[in-house]
Write a protein that holds these residues in place. Sequence first.
Motif, PDB file in Angstrom:
ATOM      1  N   LEU A 126       0.846  -1.164   0.000  1.00 30.79           N
ATOM      2  CA  LEU A 126       0.000   0.000   0.000  1.00 30.79           C
ATOM      3  C   LEU A 126       0.891   1.226   0.000  1.00 30.79           C
ATOM      4  O   LEU A 126       1.843   1.315   0.764  1.00 30.79           O
ATOM      5  CB  LEU A 126      -0.890  -0.043   1.250  1.00 30.79           C
ATOM      6  CG  LEU A 126      -1.980   0.986   1.380  1.00 30.79           C
ATOM      7  CD1 LEU A 126      -3.042   0.762   0.316  1.00 30.79           C
ATOM      8  CD2 LEU A 126      -2.624   0.850   2.744  1.00 30.79           C
ATOM      9  N   GLU A 127       0.591   2.139  -0.876  1.00 30.28           N
ATOM     10  CA  GLU A 127       1.319   3.404  -0.935  1.00 30.28           C
ATOM     11  C   GLU A 127       0.317   4.538  -0.728  1.00 30.28           C
ATOM     12  O   GLU A 127      -0.646   4.679  -1.470  1.00 30.28           O
ATOM     13  CB  GLU A 127       2.005   3.548  -2.294  1.00 30.28           C
ATOM     14  CG  GLU A 127       2.798   4.819  -2.433  1.00 30.28           C
ATOM     15  CD  GLU A 127       3.443   4.923  -3.809  1.00 30.28           C
ATOM     16  OE1 GLU A 127       3.450   6.040  -4.353  1.00 30.28           O
ATOM     17  OE2 GLU A 127       3.915   3.895  -4.328  1.00 30.28           O
ATOM     18  N   VAL A 128       0.518   5.319   0.320  1.00 32.50           N
ATOM     19  CA  VAL A 128      -0.404   6.402   0.655  1.00 32.50           C
ATOM     20  C   VAL A 128       0.276   7.744   0.412  1.00 32.50           C
ATOM     21  O   VAL A 128       1.349   8.013   0.949  1.00 32.50           O
ATOM     22  CB  VAL A 128      -0.861   6.302   2.125  1.00 32.50           C
ATOM     23  CG1 VAL A 128      -1.823   7.426   2.470  1.00 32.50           C
ATOM     24  CG2 VAL A 128      -1.487   4.936   2.406  1.00 32.50           C
ATOM     25  N   GLN A 129      -0.355   8.569  -0.412  1.00 27.24           N
ATOM     26  CA  GLN A 129       0.104   9.916  -0.703  1.00 27.24           C
ATOM     27  C   GLN A 129      -0.974  10.889  -0.218  1.00 27.24           C
ATOM     28  O   GLN A 129      -2.103  10.470   0.066  1.00 27.24           O
ATOM     29  CB  GLN A 129       0.336  10.079  -2.214  1.00 27.24           C
ATOM     30  CG  GLN A 129       1.396   9.146  -2.775  1.00 27.24           C
ATOM     31  CD  GLN A 129       2.770   9.431  -2.215  1.00 27.24           C
ATOM     32  OE1 GLN A 129       3.147  10.575  -2.019  1.00 27.24           O
ATOM     33  NE2 GLN A 129       3.529   8.384  -1.951  1.00 27.24           N
ATOM     34  N   PRO A 130      -0.655  12.163  -0.123  1.00 25.19           N
ATOM     35  CA  PRO A 130      -1.657  13.117   0.385  1.00 25.19           C
ATOM     36  C   PRO A 130      -2.991  13.115  -0.370  1.00 25.19           C
ATOM     37  O   PRO A 130      -4.039  13.296   0.237  1.00 25.19           O
ATOM     38  CB  PRO A 130      -0.960  14.470   0.247  1.00 25.19           C
ATOM     39  CG  PRO A 130       0.490  14.145   0.307  1.00 25.19           C
ATOM     40  CD  PRO A 130       0.637  12.803  -0.351  1.00 25.19           C
ATOM     41  N   HIS A 131      -2.962  12.868  -1.689  1.00 24.04           N
ATOM     42  CA  HIS A 131      -4.198  12.966  -2.461  1.00 24.04           C
ATOM     43  C   HIS A 131      -4.625  11.664  -3.133  1.00 24.04           C
ATOM     44  O   HIS A 131      -5.612  11.655  -3.877  1.00 24.04           O
ATOM     45  CB  HIS A 131      -4.065  14.067  -3.520  1.00 24.04           C
ATOM     46  CG  HIS A 131      -3.802  15.405  -2.911  1.00 24.04           C
ATOM     47  ND1 HIS A 131      -4.767  16.106  -2.238  1.00 24.04           N
ATOM     48  CD2 HIS A 131      -2.675  16.141  -2.837  1.00 24.04           C
ATOM     49  CE1 HIS A 131      -4.248  17.238  -1.783  1.00 24.04           C
ATOM     50  NE2 HIS A 131      -2.969  17.281  -2.141  1.00 24.04           N
ATOM     51  N   HIS A 132      -3.909  10.590  -2.906  1.00 26.95           N
ATOM     52  CA  HIS A 132      -4.330   9.311  -3.477  1.00 26.95           C
ATOM     53  C   HIS A 132      -3.661   8.135  -2.753  1.00 26.95           C
ATOM     54  O   HIS A 132      -2.646   8.297  -2.096  1.00 26.95           O
ATOM     55  CB  HIS A 132      -4.059   9.251  -4.985  1.00 26.95           C
ATOM     56  CG  HIS A 132      -2.609   9.180  -5.347  1.00 26.95           C
ATOM     57  ND1 HIS A 132      -1.813  10.286  -5.451  1.00 26.95           N
ATOM     58  CD2 HIS A 132      -1.811   8.123  -5.624  1.00 26.95           C
ATOM     59  CE1 HIS A 132      -0.580   9.912  -5.774  1.00 26.95           C
ATOM     60  NE2 HIS A 132      -0.555   8.608  -5.892  1.00 26.95           N
ATOM     61  N   VAL A 133      -4.289   6.976  -2.928  1.00 33.74           N
ATOM     62  CA  VAL A 133      -3.777   5.735  -2.350  1.00 33.74           C
ATOM     63  C   VAL A 133      -3.596   4.752  -3.490  1.00 33.74           C
ATOM     64  O   VAL A 133      -4.472   4.601  -4.345  1.00 33.74           O
ATOM     65  CB  VAL A 133      -4.765   5.156  -1.314  1.00 33.74           C
ATOM     66  CG1 VAL A 133      -4.283   3.808  -0.799  1.00 33.74           C
ATOM     67  CG2 VAL A 133      -4.972   6.135  -0.167  1.00 33.74           C
ATOM     68  N   THR A 134      -2.455   4.070  -3.524  1.00 37.93           N
ATOM     69  CA  THR A 134      -2.183   3.060  -4.526  1.00 37.93           C
ATOM     70  C   THR A 134      -2.060   1.705  -3.827  1.00 37.93           C
ATOM     71  O   THR A 134      -1.303   1.570  -2.864  1.00 37.93           O
ATOM     72  CB  THR A 134      -0.868   3.358  -5.277  1.00 37.93           C
ATOM     73  OG1 THR A 134      -0.971   4.660  -5.858  1.00 37.93           O
ATOM     74  CG2 THR A 134      -0.603   2.332  -6.354  1.00 37.93           C
ATOM     75  N   VAL A 135      -2.810   0.724  -4.306  1.00 36.37           N
ATOM     76  CA  VAL A 135      -2.742  -0.620  -3.761  1.00 36.37           C
ATOM     77  C   VAL A 135      -1.836  -1.444  -4.664  1.00 36.37           C
ATOM     78  O   VAL A 135      -2.069  -1.548  -5.868  1.00 36.37           O
ATOM     79  CB  VAL A 135      -4.141  -1.266  -3.675  1.00 36.37           C
ATOM     80  CG1 VAL A 135      -4.045  -2.695  -3.162  1.00 36.37           C
ATOM     81  CG2 VAL A 135      -5.060  -0.430  -2.792  1.00 36.37           C
ATOM     82  N   LEU A 136      -0.802  -2.008  -4.098  1.00 34.19           N
ATOM     83  CA  LEU A 136       0.132  -2.854  -4.831  1.00 34.19           C
ATOM     84  C   LEU A 136      -0.165  -4.299  -4.457  1.00 34.19           C
ATOM     85  O   LEU A 136      -0.148  -4.649  -3.284  1.00 34.19           O
ATOM     86  CB  LEU A 136       1.571  -2.485  -4.459  1.00 34.19           C
ATOM     87  CG  LEU A 136       1.917  -0.997  -4.581  1.00 34.19           C
ATOM     88  CD1 LEU A 136       3.269  -0.705  -3.963  1.00 34.19           C
ATOM     89  CD2 LEU A 136       1.881  -0.576  -6.033  1.00 34.19           C
ATOM     90  N   ASP A 171      -0.039  -8.688  -5.893  1.00 31.29           N
ATOM     91  CA  ASP A 171       0.380  -9.681  -6.874  1.00 31.29           C
ATOM     92  C   ASP A 171      -0.798 -10.155  -7.720  1.00 31.29           C
ATOM     93  O   ASP A 171      -0.648 -10.473  -8.890  1.00 31.29           O
ATOM     94  CB  ASP A 171       1.017 -10.890  -6.184  1.00 31.29           C
ATOM     95  CG  ASP A 171       2.353 -10.561  -5.561  1.00 31.29           C
ATOM     96  OD1 ASP A 171       3.038  -9.645  -6.052  1.00 31.29           O
ATOM     97  OD2 ASP A 171       2.718 -11.216  -4.572  1.00 31.29           O
ATOM     98  N   THR A 172      -1.974 -10.236  -7.110  1.00 30.53           N
ATOM     99  CA  THR A 172      -3.160 -10.697  -7.824  1.00 30.53           C
ATOM    100  C   THR A 172      -4.368  -9.873  -7.399  1.00 30.53           C
ATOM    101  O   THR A 172      -4.354  -9.221  -6.355  1.00 30.53           O
ATOM    102  CB  THR A 172      -3.469 -12.181  -7.529  1.00 30.53           C
ATOM    103  OG1 THR A 172      -3.721 -12.319  -6.128  1.00 30.53           O
ATOM    104  CG2 THR A 172      -2.333 -13.085  -7.948  1.00 30.53           C
ATOM    105  N   ALA A 173      -5.398  -9.939  -8.204  1.00 29.66           N
ATOM    106  CA  ALA A 173      -6.656  -9.270  -7.886  1.00 29.66           C
ATOM    107  C   ALA A 173      -7.791 -10.043  -8.540  1.00 29.66           C
ATOM    108  O   ALA A 173      -7.606 -10.697  -9.568  1.00 29.66           O
ATOM    109  CB  ALA A 173      -6.638  -7.833  -8.393  1.00 29.66           C
TER     110      ALA A 173
END
Length: 70
Positions: A1-11, A13-15
């Motif tokens: 999980l990468e959290v930035q002030p204006h967005h979140v990115t989910v990393l 291997d599968t979805a």
Amino acid sequence: LEVQPHHVTVLADTAIRAKDLDEKAALEAKRAAEEAMRNKSSAEEVAKAEAELSTALAQLEAIRKLRNRA
């Protein structure tokens, strides 16, 4: 999980897309994993069963949350 002030990115291997979740299959996978863990053949098989159980439980939880959202 990468959290930035204006967005979140989910990393990940599968979805799995919500529309592709299958409750019946997830329940069967949960049952099979629990049965495999009861049999305790080898440490490797137990670890595999635990991983499969975790996946099935995550899918069932996602299905539950999607139902509550609708």
